[in-house]
Write an enzyme that holds these catalytic residues in place. Sequence first.
Site, PDB file in Angstrom:
ATOM      1  N   HIS A 191      13.951  10.747  -1.283  1.00 20.98           N
ATOM      2  CA  HIS A 191      12.785  10.545  -0.422  1.00 20.98           C
ATOM      3  C   HIS A 191      12.468   9.071  -0.247  1.00 20.98           C
ATOM      4  O   HIS A 191      11.900   8.673   0.766  1.00 20.98           O
ATOM      5  CB  HIS A 191      11.607  11.373  -0.922  1.00 20.98           C
ATOM      6  CG  HIS A 191      11.793  12.821  -0.597  1.00 20.98           C
ATOM      7  ND1 HIS A 191      12.304  13.719  -1.496  1.00 20.98           N
ATOM      8  CD2 HIS A 191      11.638  13.496   0.571  1.00 20.98           C
ATOM      9  CE1 HIS A 191      12.420  14.900  -0.904  1.00 20.98           C
ATOM     10  NE2 HIS A 191      12.023  14.791   0.344  1.00 20.98           N
ATOM     11  N   ARG A 298       6.212  15.792   6.916  1.00 21.64           N
ATOM     12  CA  ARG A 298       6.216  15.907   5.446  1.00 21.64           C
ATOM     13  C   ARG A 298       4.822  15.533   4.921  1.00 21.64           C
ATOM     14  O   ARG A 298       4.568  14.379   4.560  1.00 21.64           O
ATOM     15  CB  ARG A 298       7.255  14.961   4.839  1.00 21.64           C
ATOM     16  CG  ARG A 298       8.705  15.325   5.129  1.00 21.64           C
ATOM     17  CD  ARG A 298       9.642  14.361   4.408  1.00 21.64           C
ATOM     18  NE  ARG A 298      10.997  14.842   4.325  1.00 21.64           N
ATOM     19  CZ  ARG A 298      11.975  14.480   5.154  1.00 21.64           C
ATOM     20  NH1 ARG A 298      11.749  13.645   6.129  1.00 21.64           N
ATOM     21  NH2 ARG A 298      13.193  14.962   4.990  1.00 21.64           N
ATOM     22  N   ARG A 334       4.719  20.951   7.794  1.00 25.21           N
ATOM     23  CA  ARG A 334       5.281  21.579   6.597  1.00 25.21           C
ATOM     24  C   ARG A 334       4.244  21.503   5.481  1.00 25.21           C
ATOM     25  O   ARG A 334       3.676  20.436   5.231  1.00 25.21           O
ATOM     26  CB  ARG A 334       6.548  20.853   6.156  1.00 25.21           C
ATOM     27  CG  ARG A 334       7.020  21.378   4.813  1.00 25.21           C
ATOM     28  CD  ARG A 334       8.314  20.805   4.380  1.00 25.21           C
ATOM     29  NE  ARG A 334       8.162  19.485   3.784  1.00 25.21           N
ATOM     30  CZ  ARG A 334       9.185  18.777   3.320  1.00 25.21           C
ATOM     31  NH1 ARG A 334      10.410  19.245   3.450  1.00 25.21           N
ATOM     32  NH2 ARG A 334       9.000  17.602   2.785  1.00 25.21           N
ATOM     33  N   GLU A 433      16.474  26.203   2.653  1.00 26.06           N
ATOM     34  CA  GLU A 433      17.045  25.093   1.882  1.00 26.06           C
ATOM     35  C   GLU A 433      17.549  25.538   0.513  1.00 26.06           C
ATOM     36  O   GLU A 433      17.869  24.721  -0.334  1.00 26.06           O
ATOM     37  CB  GLU A 433      16.090  23.904   1.785  1.00 26.06           C
ATOM     38  CG  GLU A 433      14.629  24.218   1.660  1.00 26.06           C
ATOM     39  CD  GLU A 433      13.751  22.981   1.794  1.00 26.06           C
ATOM     40  OE1 GLU A 433      14.239  21.865   2.014  1.00 26.06           O
ATOM     41  OE2 GLU A 433      12.531  23.151   1.654  1.00 26.06           O
ATOM     42  N   ASN A 456      19.127  18.713   3.327  1.00 25.88           N
ATOM     43  CA  ASN A 456      19.098  17.776   2.189  1.00 25.88           C
ATOM     44  C   ASN A 456      19.089  18.566   0.881  1.00 25.88           C
ATOM     45  O   ASN A 456      19.813  18.255  -0.060  1.00 25.88           O
ATOM     46  CB  ASN A 456      17.848  16.896   2.236  1.00 25.88           C
ATOM     47  CG  ASN A 456      17.783  16.064   3.494  1.00 25.88           C
ATOM     48  OD1 ASN A 456      18.812  15.856   4.125  1.00 25.88           O
ATOM     49  ND2 ASN A 456      16.611  15.597   3.864  1.00 25.88           N
ATOM     50  N   ASP A 457      18.253  19.594   0.861  1.00 25.84           N
ATOM     51  CA  ASP A 457      18.214  20.436  -0.333  1.00 25.84           C
ATOM     52  C   ASP A 457      19.309  21.486  -0.312  1.00 25.84           C
ATOM     53  O   ASP A 457      19.905  21.785  -1.346  1.00 25.84           O
ATOM     54  CB  ASP A 457      16.841  21.117  -0.454  1.00 25.84           C
ATOM     55  CG  ASP A 457      15.821  20.170  -1.049  1.00 25.84           C
ATOM     56  OD1 ASP A 457      16.152  19.529  -2.065  1.00 25.84           O
ATOM     57  OD2 ASP A 457      14.720  20.050  -0.497  1.00 25.84           O
ATOM     58  N   ARG A 467      20.679  15.519  -5.392  1.00 27.06           N
ATOM     59  CA  ARG A 467      20.713  14.657  -4.213  1.00 27.06           C
ATOM     60  C   ARG A 467      20.279  13.229  -4.516  1.00 27.06           C
ATOM     61  O   ARG A 467      20.481  12.326  -3.696  1.00 27.06           O
ATOM     62  CB  ARG A 467      19.843  15.252  -3.094  1.00 27.06           C
ATOM     63  CG  ARG A 467      18.370  15.247  -3.390  1.00 27.06           C
ATOM     64  CD  ARG A 467      17.597  16.116  -2.405  1.00 27.06           C
ATOM     65  NE  ARG A 467      16.877  15.346  -1.418  1.00 27.06           N
ATOM     66  CZ  ARG A 467      15.951  15.852  -0.604  1.00 27.06           C
ATOM     67  NH1 ARG A 467      15.675  17.150  -0.640  1.00 27.06           N
ATOM     68  NH2 ARG A 467      15.331  15.096   0.257  1.00 27.06           N
ATOM     69  N   CYS A 504      16.560  20.139  10.047  1.00 28.02           N
ATOM     70  CA  CYS A 504      15.742  18.939   9.862  1.00 28.02           C
ATOM     71  C   CYS A 504      16.177  18.087   8.675  1.00 28.02           C
ATOM     72  O   CYS A 504      15.473  17.158   8.284  1.00 28.02           O
ATOM     73  CB  CYS A 504      14.265  19.304   9.741  1.00 28.02           C
ATOM     74  SG  CYS A 504      13.916  20.346   8.321  1.00 28.02           S
TER      75      CYS A 504
HETATM   76  C1  PEP Z   1      15.529  19.021   3.435  1.00 24.62           C
HETATM   77  O1  PEP Z   1      15.569  19.383   2.262  1.00 24.62           O
HETATM   78  O2  PEP Z   1      16.528  18.986   4.188  1.00 24.62           O
HETATM   79  C2  PEP Z   1      14.273  18.554   4.021  1.00 24.62           C
HETATM   80  C3  PEP Z   1      14.190  18.226   5.291  1.00 24.62           C
HETATM   81  O3  PEP Z   1      13.196  18.428   3.188  1.00 24.62           O
HETATM   82  P1  PEP Z   1      13.038  17.191   2.195  1.00 24.62           P
HETATM   83  O4  PEP Z   1      14.074  16.159   2.545  1.00 24.62           O
HETATM   84  O5  PEP Z   1      11.669  16.649   2.373  1.00 24.62           O
HETATM   85  O6  PEP Z   1      13.266  17.814   0.862  1.00 24.62           O
HETATM   86 MG    MG Z   2      13.743  19.828   1.236  1.00 24.55          MG
END
Ligand code: PEP
Ligand code: MG
Length: 579
Positions: A191, A298, A334, A433, A456-457, A467, A504
């Site tokens: 993040h 977010r 979200r 995710e 991402n998750d 990650r 996303c």
């Molecule tokens: C993700 O996990 O892809 C996502 C968009 O949420 P974050 O990156 O905030 O965990």
């Molecule tokens: Mg996520």
Amino acid sequence: MEIKKGIAVSPGVVIAEAVVLDAEDYRIPRKTVEAGEVEGELERLAEAFETSIRELDSLRDATAHQLGKDIASIFDFHHGVLTQQSIREQIRGMVRERYCSAAQAVHEVLQGYQRRFLKMKDALLRERVKDVRDIERRLLRHLVGNVGEDLSRLEEPAILIAHDLTPSQSANLAKTRILGLAMDVGGLTTHTAIVVRSMGIPAVMGLTDISGVVSGGDTVILDGTKGLVVVRPDETMLAEYRQEKERIQVAVLGLNELKDKPAVTRDGVEVSLVANIEFPYEARKAIEKGAQGIGLYRTEFLYLRSEVEPTEQEHVDAYREVIHAVGGWPVVIRTLDLGADKYTQSQSLEPERNPFLGLRSIRYCLQNLEPFKVQLRAILRTSLEGDVRIMFPLISSLMELRQAKMALGDAMEDLEETGIPFRREMPIGIMVETPAAGLMIRELLREVDFVSLGTNDLIQYTVAVDRSNEKVASLYTASHPAVLRLLRDVVRECNRAGVPCSLCGEMAGEPMYTLFLMGIGLKQFSMAPGDIPEIKKIIRSTTMAHATKVAKRVLGFDTDRQVTNYLRDETRKIAPEAL
Ligand code: PEP
Ligand code: MG
């Protein structure tokens, strides 16, 4: 001159002097001093020791008074280290003989002890490392002060070199004159990376030892596109990079011309490009970059930027700002995704052993219903002011989705009781995710209005790679065939069920994956505002027929390397400058 290679997390080139923070966020402005300054440094050192000892004495007295002498004896070790002549002599020796600054000498000597304690066989002795770190921090605080105040007072623009920054620390960089960020740890989808990218601050992470290599005041070139940091560059390198900066500026201007053009393929298929934001002020910037709405807001950054929990009205004000800035386009809010690498003050007091598998995101909300409902009421209160949609993160079962909906139902009742109007039919979506959600997608689709793939998750949970851990960053890839098949299956199920599906994660803004994602039938991409023009250019340069062929071929590969090489080649053919 020294060139360091790390992970490119936020594009762009910057050249400036460095400001260095050590592992505990203490800014050590100079590693060395002139011969004439040695005496002064030794005096500062002595003062820092004396002040620290006085501080400890009063802490010990206060603790003894409140909790008894036995508990207060935990400070004996600290006291012992600070009054040990041999340690102090070692530090003084480094100042006298190697012209180290007092702070640098303290840092090096005490880090040396910490490494030695870490190697001890006895677990109790190993625990002592925390005490030594504490002593180091105490001394450094007296020698150099603390980062928070310092960075906001920078007089000249600078490149920040740090061991690590939390997402909330990085959020505060917007208020400083920091031009670029280089860190020892971290990676593309942390993040901290997401925040600096959204601010347009070029960054390189996972550099391992950059905070030990660079001294405050060194000239640094930071190339966030290639993932390079050049420390103390020579004239030839500087001249090359000044040209590169100009080239990038021209390319960006060219891309901005696409702003008002649709993201449509050469054979007429239109794709929707929306933006991810972390702060309300970004919404306007997103629309300026050509976003057709906000695909992921977010909201947890409302918590991370302040020491206290936001009130319902503060939530409302933030959402309102976004809704009004986008002028009628959809806004997907979200719900809180706290935990893992985004801790509030109170969460950080009880660190979890496995935070990414722990009490994060929707799980945290369902166990902390009161603050969750504050947010839900705030979202509902703004639901008549624009096209507001609500999205629950990290759903891993139907029950979780139903519980989240029940909390939303309770929030609706609260508003009804007080006569506050809201949109009862507000669209409800989930983030896919977790592999569990991907595998259960058919059942989940019956109970939601839209879906967004949080890659991402999803990547980290599918391939079991943290990650945020740079040590395994090479294993964390969207090109893994397992990830690609999961994405294909979810998009296919959504299209069959007629439920809109977006993506996303950072993958949506990576040019290399655009063809594949279009080819599997994805119709909406949500990304950092700055990535929109580039992705639009790729979409406008290809045909749906080509993208479909590419996706089919990709799904036949067995290894991520084949996937990456092939996608790079195909993308290069249509948009050579994108990679
Ligand atoms: C993700 O996990 O892809 C996502 C968009 O949420 P974050 O990156 O905030 O965990
Ligand atoms: Mg996520």
